[in-house]
Design a protein around this motif. Structure first.
Motif, PDB file in Angstrom:
ATOM      1  N   ARG A  26       0.822  -1.204   0.000  1.00 16.79           N
ATOM      2  CA  ARG A  26       0.000   0.000   0.000  1.00 16.79           C
ATOM      3  C   ARG A  26       0.859   1.258   0.000  1.00 16.79           C
ATOM      4  O   ARG A  26       1.976   1.274   0.498  1.00 16.79           O
ATOM      5  CB  ARG A  26      -0.882   0.024   1.263  1.00 16.79           C
ATOM      6  N   ILE A  27       0.296   2.317  -0.530  1.00 16.08           N
ATOM      7  CA  ILE A  27       0.950   3.624  -0.466  1.00 16.08           C
ATOM      8  C   ILE A  27       0.871   4.144   0.965  1.00 16.08           C
ATOM      9  O   ILE A  27      -0.175   4.039   1.604  1.00 16.08           O
ATOM     10  CB  ILE A  27       0.234   4.623  -1.399  1.00 16.08           C
ATOM     11  N   TYR A  75       0.290   7.070   3.077  1.00 22.82           N
ATOM     12  CA  TYR A  75      -0.295   8.389   2.840  1.00 22.82           C
ATOM     13  C   TYR A  75       0.304   9.465   3.729  1.00 22.82           C
ATOM     14  O   TYR A  75       0.098  10.642   3.515  1.00 22.82           O
ATOM     15  CB  TYR A  75      -1.803   8.370   3.113  1.00 22.82           C
ATOM     16  N   CYS A 135       0.606  11.621  -5.940  1.00 17.34           N
ATOM     17  CA  CYS A 135      -0.385  10.557  -6.172  1.00 17.34           C
ATOM     18  C   CYS A 135       0.192   9.170  -5.936  1.00 17.34           C
ATOM     19  O   CYS A 135      -0.539   8.176  -6.025  1.00 17.34           O
ATOM     20  CB  CYS A 135      -1.028  10.681  -7.541  1.00 17.34           C
ATOM     21  N   GLY A 136       1.492   9.096  -5.632  1.00 21.42           N
ATOM     22  CA  GLY A 136       2.042   7.816  -5.187  1.00 21.42           C
ATOM     23  C   GLY A 136       2.570   6.903  -6.269  1.00 21.42           C
ATOM     24  O   GLY A 136       2.933   5.756  -5.980  1.00 21.42           O
TER      25      GLY A 136
END
Lengths: 247, 247
Positions: free
Chosen positions: B2-3, B5, B139-140
């Motif tokens: 997962r990114i 955040y 935006c990753g």
């Protein structure tokens, strides 16, 4: 009937009918006379959300007002779409932008929702309505979307018509293609819920998942800004249950 | 994976490897030290488009530079998407916006196209690339989309790989649902073509329709601004042939 892209469109509050003469004043008159420099004989389109769209000819042009005559009805009145756009409001210009985009994407109700991470507590409803009118004039719709007062997330869920789906754009959701979540059966008044920058809190996410009408959708592997997510989700919804579905 | 955040992500040009110490200078150092006011011990994420994403700790913080040490690889390098975004450039801030949205929507190549109604003749490529980097950081994504030089519409079509579809967002097209145009078979490098404000000329539309790889799609009954149309078309494409399709 196709939208006429060439003529300026104005939303007005008066009744529209054949040969009617209508006086246009204030900011709209200023715009026609001093910005667009329109002369007598020029043509515009008018709509009021009820009587369809009318071709109107400027018959009197003065400094502070214009009188137009209605020549013929260009398009019949259409009914509203039935798409409820629930969104955590952003600040100032970004809110304007979000509202404009939602109108272009054909929502019928703009429902601000206050969440844990929402950075805006008071919403300027007059400004929001002005943005709705401007976007409606530009994108060619005949019914103005309605701006309603902000609700907290729990109020929204408590008042939701539970026979209708509320599609919740969930950054943490990864399990399936968003298109699979949109089903055509019996969806008459769907909603889309877009969170604030920073997303929903863990508490809010679990709260949302308790409601059977809340359907989590994923918008892919990248982080989308709230306004991008809104357009993307509304595009998918339009193409599956909304008015882009023309077959 | 997962990114994350929570952490600030920076794109840098240096090679990234375990325990490597990297000096960050210039605008990026200014941002970390004077805008975010980061201290020694703070963590950021770094990516260079080749070596995945790395967690880095600030070990030296000076007024004009920062030294970070790479702690561990957070995400493996991913390959590019294969989505060519062909767009009539808009002016200034609206072009910035269009570029940022396209990056968020996962395009791999940004191809400006000069059409009859395009209001911009020279494109500031450095500004476009800076926008791509900023949007990529936010935006990753791990691979930077590539900005290529502008082509005329006829050059674009002459050079197009004719085994790949070019989806042409055509305001005049009304006959069917856009989703039906996106088919999964053998599409490896699709393109989306978005016209300028004011659309394509009649001549351009007939010209486009001569090419068998050009597929007209409709984005519904309302007039969409160019940037809205871009996000909407890319959302549909992502959800059918792109990386939102996860089942």
């Amino acid at each position: 009937m196709r939208i006429n892209y060439k003529l300026k469109r104005l939303f007005i509050r008066q009744t529209l009918a054949l040969n009617e003469e209508i006086k246009i004043e204030g900011a709209q008159a200023f715009y026609l006379v001093h910005v667009l420099r329109m002369k007598e004989g020029a043509e515009i389109l008018l709509f009021n959300g009820q009587d369809g769209e009318w071709l109107a000819k400027l018959i009197v042009v003065k400094k502070k007002f214009v009188i137009v005559q209605l020549i013929h009805q260009e398009r019949l009145q259409t009914t509203h779409s039935n798409l409820i756009y629930c969104f955590a409001p952003l600040k100032n210009a970004r809110l304007d932008y979000m509202v404009q985009k939602a109108v272009e994407m054909g929502v019928s109700i703009l429902q601000p929702v206050i969440t844990h991470h929402t950075q805006v507590s008071r919403i300027n409803m007059a400004r929001m309505e002005a943005n709705v009118i401007e976007a409606s004039e530009q994108c060619g719709i005949l019914s103005l979307p309605k701006c309603v007062s902000a609700l907290s997330l729990s109020e929204l869920l408590a008042r939701w018509d539970e026979t209708q789906p509320l599609f919740f754009c969930d950054e943490e959701h990864t399990s399936h293609n968003p298109l699979h979540s949109f089903k055509k059966d019996k969806v008459t008044m769907p909603g889309v819920l877009i969170g604030p920058e920073g997303g929903f809190s863990e508490e809010e996410r679990s709260f949302l998942k308790k409601y059977p009408f809340v359907i989590s959708i994923s918008l892919g592997p990248r982080i989308l800004r709230a306004d991008t997510a809104a357009v993307a989700a509304l595009a998918l919804l339009n193409a599956t249950v909304g008015d882009w579905f023309m077959d």
